[in-house]
Design an enzyme around this catalytic site. Structure first.
Site, PDB file in Angstrom:
ATOM      1  N   ASP A   1      -9.496  -4.520   8.974  1.00 12.07           N
ATOM      2  CA  ASP A   1      -8.556  -5.491   9.560  1.00 12.07           C
ATOM      3  C   ASP A   1      -9.159  -6.080  10.851  1.00 12.07           C
ATOM      4  O   ASP A   1      -9.038  -7.274  11.126  1.00 12.07           O
ATOM      5  CB  ASP A   1      -7.223  -4.800   9.872  1.00 12.07           C
ATOM      6  CG  ASP A   1      -6.727  -3.996   8.685  1.00 12.07           C
ATOM      7  OD1 ASP A   1      -6.305  -4.605   7.700  1.00 12.07           O
ATOM      8  OD2 ASP A   1      -6.800  -2.753   8.729  1.00 12.07           O
TER       9      ASP A   1
ATOM     10  N   HIS B   1      -2.216   0.230   8.605  1.00 13.88           N
ATOM     11  CA  HIS B   1      -3.062  -0.596   7.730  1.00 13.88           C
ATOM     12  C   HIS B   1      -2.158  -1.094   6.599  1.00 13.88           C
ATOM     13  O   HIS B   1      -2.185  -0.582   5.481  1.00 13.88           O
ATOM     14  CB  HIS B   1      -4.231   0.237   7.191  1.00 13.88           C
ATOM     15  CG  HIS B   1      -5.054  -0.498   6.180  1.00 13.88           C
ATOM     16  ND1 HIS B   1      -5.720  -1.668   6.469  1.00 13.88           N
ATOM     17  CD2 HIS B   1      -5.298  -0.265   4.866  1.00 13.88           C
ATOM     18  CE1 HIS B   1      -6.334  -2.105   5.389  1.00 13.88           C
ATOM     19  NE2 HIS B   1      -6.079  -1.279   4.393  1.00 13.88           N
TER      20      HIS B   1
ATOM     21  N   ARG C   1       0.835  -1.214   0.000  1.00 16.83           N
ATOM     22  CA  ARG C   1       0.000   0.000   0.000  1.00 16.83           C
ATOM     23  C   ARG C   1       0.865   1.258   0.000  1.00 16.83           C
ATOM     24  O   ARG C   1       0.483   2.280  -0.560  1.00 16.83           O
ATOM     25  CB  ARG C   1      -0.938  -0.010   1.206  1.00 16.83           C
ATOM     26  CG  ARG C   1      -1.958  -1.141   1.129  1.00 16.83           C
ATOM     27  CD  ARG C   1      -2.934  -1.080   2.254  1.00 16.83           C
ATOM     28  NE  ARG C   1      -3.793  -2.252   2.284  1.00 16.83           N
ATOM     29  CZ  ARG C   1      -3.577  -3.326   3.045  1.00 16.83           C
ATOM     30  NH1 ARG C   1      -2.523  -3.383   3.844  1.00 16.83           N
ATOM     31  NH2 ARG C   1      -4.418  -4.345   3.015  1.00 16.83           N
TER      32      ARG C   1
HETATM   33  N1  LIG Z   1      -8.261   1.463   4.429  1.00 22.24           N
HETATM   34  C1  LIG Z   1      -8.827   0.385   3.949  1.00 22.24           C
HETATM   35  O1  LIG Z   1      -9.177  -0.542   4.703  1.00 22.24           O
HETATM   36  C2  LIG Z   1      -9.067   0.222   2.487  1.00 22.24           C
HETATM   37  C3  LIG Z   1      -8.619   1.165   1.594  1.00 22.24           C
HETATM   38  N2  LIG Z   1      -8.828   1.009   0.247  1.00 22.24           N
HETATM   39  C4  LIG Z   1      -8.348   2.093  -0.629  1.00 22.24           C
HETATM   40  O2  LIG Z   1      -9.460   2.911  -1.008  1.00 22.24           O
HETATM   41  C5  LIG Z   1      -9.149   3.598  -2.215  1.00 22.24           C
HETATM   42  C6  LIG Z   1     -10.306   3.494  -3.206  1.00 22.24           C
HETATM   43  O3  LIG Z   1     -10.511   2.161  -3.590  1.00 22.24           O
HETATM   44  P1  LIG Z   1     -11.580   1.781  -4.731  1.00 22.24           P
HETATM   45  O4  LIG Z   1     -12.881   2.423  -4.485  1.00 22.24           O
HETATM   46  O5  LIG Z   1     -11.511   0.307  -4.864  1.00 22.24           O
HETATM   47  O6  LIG Z   1     -10.877   2.433  -6.004  1.00 22.24           O
HETATM   48  P2  LIG Z   1     -11.527   2.815  -7.399  1.00 22.24           P
HETATM   49  O7  LIG Z   1     -10.404   3.040  -8.343  1.00 22.24           O
HETATM   50  O8  LIG Z   1     -12.630   1.885  -7.759  1.00 22.24           O
HETATM   51  O9  LIG Z   1     -12.201   4.231  -7.067  1.00 22.24           O
HETATM   52  C7  LIG Z   1     -11.446   5.350  -6.721  1.00 22.24           C
HETATM   53  C8  LIG Z   1     -12.215   6.564  -7.168  1.00 22.24           C
HETATM   54  O10 LIG Z   1     -11.496   7.701  -6.708  1.00 22.24           O
HETATM   55  C9  LIG Z   1     -11.524   8.658  -7.733  1.00 22.24           C
HETATM   56  N3  LIG Z   1     -10.476   9.643  -7.515  1.00 22.24           N
HETATM   57  C10 LIG Z   1      -9.172   9.583  -7.868  1.00 22.24           C
HETATM   58  N4  LIG Z   1      -8.535  10.721  -7.531  1.00 22.24           N
HETATM   59  C11 LIG Z   1      -9.461  11.497  -6.921  1.00 22.24           C
HETATM   60  C12 LIG Z   1      -9.422  12.789  -6.369  1.00 22.24           C
HETATM   61  N5  LIG Z   1      -8.307  13.527  -6.365  1.00 22.24           N
HETATM   62  N6  LIG Z   1     -10.549  13.299  -5.844  1.00 22.24           N
HETATM   63  C13 LIG Z   1     -11.691  12.595  -5.860  1.00 22.24           C
HETATM   64  N7  LIG Z   1     -11.794  11.364  -6.390  1.00 22.24           N
HETATM   65  C14 LIG Z   1     -10.691  10.829  -6.917  1.00 22.24           C
HETATM   66  C15 LIG Z   1     -11.398   7.841  -9.015  1.00 22.24           C
HETATM   67  O11 LIG Z   1     -11.824   8.569 -10.159  1.00 22.24           O
HETATM   68  C16 LIG Z   1     -12.316   6.669  -8.695  1.00 22.24           C
HETATM   69  O12 LIG Z   1     -13.660   6.927  -9.067  1.00 22.24           O
HETATM   70  C17 LIG Z   1      -7.830   2.967  -2.712  1.00 22.24           C
HETATM   71  O13 LIG Z   1      -6.740   3.804  -2.351  1.00 22.24           O
HETATM   72  C18 LIG Z   1      -7.763   1.662  -1.959  1.00 22.24           C
HETATM   73  O14 LIG Z   1      -6.454   1.182  -1.839  1.00 22.24           O
HETATM   74  C19 LIG Z   1      -9.481  -0.065  -0.252  1.00 22.24           C
HETATM   75  C20 LIG Z   1      -9.956  -1.047   0.601  1.00 22.24           C
HETATM   76  C21 LIG Z   1      -9.774  -0.978   2.029  1.00 22.24           C
HETATM   77  O1  LIG Z   2      -5.240  -4.268   0.151  1.00 22.71           O
HETATM   78  C1  LIG Z   2      -5.598  -3.264  -0.487  1.00 22.71           C
HETATM   79  O2  LIG Z   2      -4.887  -2.634  -1.268  1.00 22.71           O
HETATM   80  C2  LIG Z   2      -6.968  -2.740  -0.215  1.00 22.71           C
HETATM   81  C3  LIG Z   2      -7.079  -2.671   1.251  1.00 22.71           C
HETATM   82  O3  LIG Z   2      -6.578  -1.763   1.867  1.00 22.71           O
HETATM   83  C4  LIG Z   2      -7.589  -3.859   1.960  1.00 22.71           C
HETATM   84  O4  LIG Z   2      -8.280  -4.707   1.377  1.00 22.71           O
HETATM   85  O5  LIG Z   2      -7.315  -3.957   3.158  1.00 22.71           O
END
Ligand SMILES: NC(=O)C1=CN([C@@H]2O[C@H](COP(=O)(O)OP(=O)(O)OC[C@H]3O[C@@H](n4cnc5c(N)ncnc54)[C@H](O)[C@@H]3O)[C@@H](O)[C@H]2O)C=CC1
Ligand SMILES: O=C([O-])CC(=O)C(=O)O
Length: 332
Positions: A159, A187, A98
């Protein structure tokens, strides 16, 4: 029915957004008598898709949903908001850690921190989801000096939920029978999923320490911990996309517990700005065991930390120090 609250979701046209918005608008998070106005931010090329999401939200016919504001402008998105769920960022692909997303994503959170500072209510509650979530949260908070740092958090609830589910599967109980699990630190794959203080209520009604219910320390050290640490990567390997349904569920859990409080006999894991508790460097955004009450959180104090746990807690803190330094360099 109280006045509507304004809830911002960034990256709302993405896959987490798609799994999340219905639950927010349906009252599952802020309550069935809390009207809501959704502010949906995405980048300009995603506005067409975002318009489709707005159509679908209308078609859900939800009485609590009073308006949906779709925009690519931070000035509009952050205006007078009560809650910010900062999802919008690049997700990782197979083979990445990440923290490899830091260079691409940290600038987003610098800009959005400044937008929070300028346009949001000073009481706004901020949940950073975009990865690397802890360090993005730190940068966001640093760029919003007029908003108390206690109002910032990052998502480690996914998590936490993963850890509870693994223990429940191992012992043969439902997940609600597992409590007082902790995710310490980042994370990332250095996080420390800790069940040393956890309790499990068995199917015969007896409550035991998780270690006594599991009776398999080798499983805890060599299976449970790495499975939770690397679950995100396992999902990417299988789906070729990162987690979305479970991430959206964890976002809802995190926000609901912050808003309404945690149960008396349990705690949750949240990434928050360290006050030095458990010897973790002040100012790092680190995941701790957290209790919430009256819309404020506090770190659960007094848990015993042995040498083994201390090593794991320090290792994940060291990674966060490195990420912080890299993020400061990248946003100079
Ligand atoms: N903390 C956690 O537990 C988790 C974190 N994530 C993270 O969440 C984030 C989003 O994941 P997804 O929805 O699967 O990705 P995705 O790619 O499906 O959606 C991301 C969206 O953000 C938009 N975007 C990009 N730059 C932007 C900006 N400057 N302002 C506003 N919108 C913007 C994109 O156009 C897209 O629509 C990723 O960084 C991923 O790694 C994902 C799962 C768990
Ligand atoms: O693993 C990733 O990149 C997305 C995420 O943060 C998760 O599933 O915990």
């Amino acid at each position: 029915m109280s006045e509507p609250i304004r809830v911002l979701v960034t990256g709302a046209a993405g896959q987490i957004g798609y799994s999340l918005l219905y639950s927010l608008a349906n009252g599952d998070v802020f309550g069935k008598d809390q009207a809501i106005i959704l502010h949906l931010l995405d980048i300009t090329p995603a506005l067409g898709a975002l318009g489709g999401v707005k159509f679908e939200l209308e078609d859900c016919s939800l009485p609590l949903l009073r308006d949906v504001v779709c925009t690519d402008q931070e000035t509009v998105a952050f205006k007078d908001i009560d809650v910010a769920v900062l999802v919008g960022a690049m997700p990782r692909r197979e083979g990445m850690e990440r923290k490899d997303l830091l260079a691409a994503n940290v600038r987003i959170f610098k800009s959005q921190g400044a937008a929070l500072d300028q346009y949001a209510k000073k009481t706004v509650k901020v949940l950073v989801v975009g990865n690397p979530a802890n360090t993005n949260c730190l940068i966001c908070s640093k760029n919003a000096p007029s908003i108390p740092s206690e109002n910032f958090s990052c998502l480690t609830r996914l998590d936490h939920n993963r850890a509870k589910a693994q223990v429940a599967l191992k012992v043969g109980v439902t997940t609600d029978k597992v409590r007082q699990v902790t995710i310490w630190g980042n994370h990332s794959s250095t996080q420390f999923p800790d069940v040393r203080h956890a309790k499990v209520t068995l199917n015969n009604g007896e409550t035991k320490q998780a270690y006594d219910a599991i009776q398999d320390e080798n499983w805890i050290k060599n299976s449970f911990i790495p499975v939770v640490q690397k679950r995100g990567a396992a999902i990417i390997a299988a789906r070729k996309l990162s987690s979305a349904m479970s991430a959206a569920k964890a976002i809802c859990d995190h926000l609901r517990d912050w808003w309404f409080g945690t149960p008396n006999d349990d705690w949750v894991s949240m990434g928050v700005v360290s006050d030095g508790s458990y010897g973790i460097e002040k100012g790092l955004v680190y995941s701790f065991p957290i209790k919430c009450q009256n819309r404020t959180w506090s770190i659960v104090q007094g848990l015993e930390i042995n040498d083994w746990a201390r090593d794991l807690m320090t290792k994940t803190a060291q990674e966060l120090i490195q990420e912080r330094d890299d993020a400061f360099d990248a946003t100079k």
